[in-house]
Design a protein around this motif. Sequence first.
Motif, mmCIF file in Angstrom:
data_model
loop_
_atom_site.group_PDB
_atom_site.id
_atom_site.type_symbol
_atom_site.label_atom_id
_atom_site.label_comp_id
_atom_site.label_asym_id
_atom_site.label_seq_id
_atom_site.Cartn_x
_atom_site.Cartn_y
_atom_site.Cartn_z
ATOM 1 N N ARG A 199 0.833 -1.210 0.000
ATOM 2 C CA ARG A 199 0.000 0.000 0.000
ATOM 3 C C ARG A 199 0.861 1.251 0.000
ATOM 4 O O ARG A 199 0.414 2.328 -0.379
ATOM 5 C CB ARG A 199 -0.962 0.006 1.173
ATOM 6 N N TYR A 200 2.130 1.125 0.419
ATOM 7 C CA TYR A 200 3.050 2.268 0.398
ATOM 8 C C TYR A 200 3.981 2.211 -0.819
ATOM 9 O O TYR A 200 4.350 3.247 -1.365
ATOM 10 C CB TYR A 200 3.901 2.305 1.663
ATOM 11 N N ALA A 201 4.435 1.001 -1.147
ATOM 12 C CA ALA A 201 5.380 0.827 -2.257
ATOM 13 C C ALA A 201 5.039 -0.483 -2.953
ATOM 14 O O ALA A 201 5.187 -1.555 -2.359
ATOM 15 C CB ALA A 201 6.807 0.799 -1.740
ATOM 16 N N TRP A 202 4.601 -0.385 -4.186
ATOM 17 C CA TRP A 202 4.215 -1.609 -4.896
ATOM 18 C C TRP A 202 5.427 -2.505 -5.138
ATOM 19 O O TRP A 202 5.335 -3.720 -5.148
ATOM 20 C CB TRP A 202 3.553 -1.248 -6.227
ATOM 21 N N HIS A 203 6.588 -1.899 -5.311
ATOM 22 C CA HIS A 203 7.796 -2.638 -5.677
ATOM 23 C C HIS A 203 8.688 -2.755 -4.444
ATOM 24 O O HIS A 203 9.234 -1.753 -3.965
ATOM 25 C CB HIS A 203 8.514 -1.929 -6.827
ATOM 26 N N LEU A 204 8.832 -3.973 -3.943
ATOM 27 C CA LEU A 204 9.540 -4.190 -2.676
ATOM 28 C C LEU A 204 10.768 -5.044 -2.903
ATOM 29 O O LEU A 204 10.782 -5.941 -3.746
ATOM 30 C CB LEU A 204 8.610 -4.896 -1.688
ATOM 31 N N ALA A 205 11.809 -4.762 -2.110
ATOM 32 C CA ALA A 205 13.030 -5.556 -2.244
ATOM 33 C C ALA A 205 13.816 -5.491 -0.944
ATOM 34 O O ALA A 205 13.572 -4.639 -0.078
ATOM 35 C CB ALA A 205 13.888 -5.023 -3.402
ATOM 36 N N CYS A 206 14.761 -6.433 -0.816
ATOM 37 C CA CYS A 206 15.699 -6.380 0.309
ATOM 38 C C CYS A 206 17.027 -6.977 -0.147
ATOM 39 O O CYS A 206 17.060 -7.815 -1.048
ATOM 40 C CB CYS A 206 15.152 -7.126 1.525
ATOM 41 N N PRO A 207 18.130 -6.537 0.465
ATOM 42 C CA PRO A 207 19.419 -7.142 0.132
ATOM 43 C C PRO A 207 19.581 -8.493 0.832
ATOM 44 O O PRO A 207 18.788 -8.832 1.719
ATOM 45 C CB PRO A 207 20.422 -6.111 0.675
ATOM 46 N N ALA A 208 20.613 -9.238 0.450
ATOM 47 C CA ALA A 208 20.800 -10.600 0.976
ATOM 48 C C ALA A 208 21.060 -10.617 2.476
ATOM 49 O O ALA A 208 20.805 -11.620 3.142
ATOM 50 C CB ALA A 208 21.952 -11.285 0.235
#
Length: 272
Positions: free
Chosen positions: A222-231
């Motif tokens: 709802r805040y950011a459609w595109h989500l990611a995280c580093p390893a």
Amino acid sequence: MSDPHKKTTPLASELRLICTDFDGTLAEPDGQPILTSFFERLVAWRKRGQLFWIINTGRTYESLQEELVRRKSPLWPDWMVTMEREIWLVRNKRGIGWFEWNRKCELLHTQLFESVSPIWKLVEDYVARHTSAQLVQDAGSPLGIIASCEEEADEISAYMTPLLENWPTLVAVRNSIYFRFSHKFYHKGACLEAISNGLGVPSAQVMAIGDHLNDLPMLERRYAWHLACPANAVDEVKERVRAEDGYVAATSVAEGTVEAWNKLFPLKKGKS
Ligand SMILES: [Mg+2]
């Protein structure tokens, strides 16, 4: 019935706002400059069109500013969120506080911290008697805690979870071994939403990247459609990102952030 929020393809998937955590997402613990390839990507993307960059951190404003100077950051973000709750517009390497937001935030926290006063003694006693954690002054709450290790931080969390049920608007914000207290309505996600609404950027055009527990509130579609995280992200963050169809990078810190950016928004040849 399917969850329309989860699987629907956003109408506009162009990236216009990237929101990064700082420590562990852009900055290595060794104090070295942030990876050049992150800034190269930022510059290349901006040649295609407008792109806002937010650093969204638990650090204080002064601490983040010092880090950006110390690490010789060649570009500064357009916005900073500090202590997971204050909002600053950045112009010429200086933050201009978003007065209305920051003033209301401060007022609500002052009122909250006074209204929950019995909890401070309980937490202090527990930490002093049962742990080797440090009780410290924190710019953002009446009490800060630094655990001696992640396992001890887990124990402190386990102690505080049922205790906090007595004060439903108070939350303990954990970032690795560090704890501070906050109002439940103020977190990285609420700040990201306030900035993107102010800029008129829909969540479909926002990417958020973080590595630790205090990033979970902004790692929501709802805040950011595109989500990611580093390893190097903690397991809870990886699980959240996977559950939200985001991207878990194979590489760490800024390298992982750039990897995720490349994966989610590849720069087409001839457009960079
Ligand atoms: Mg972090």
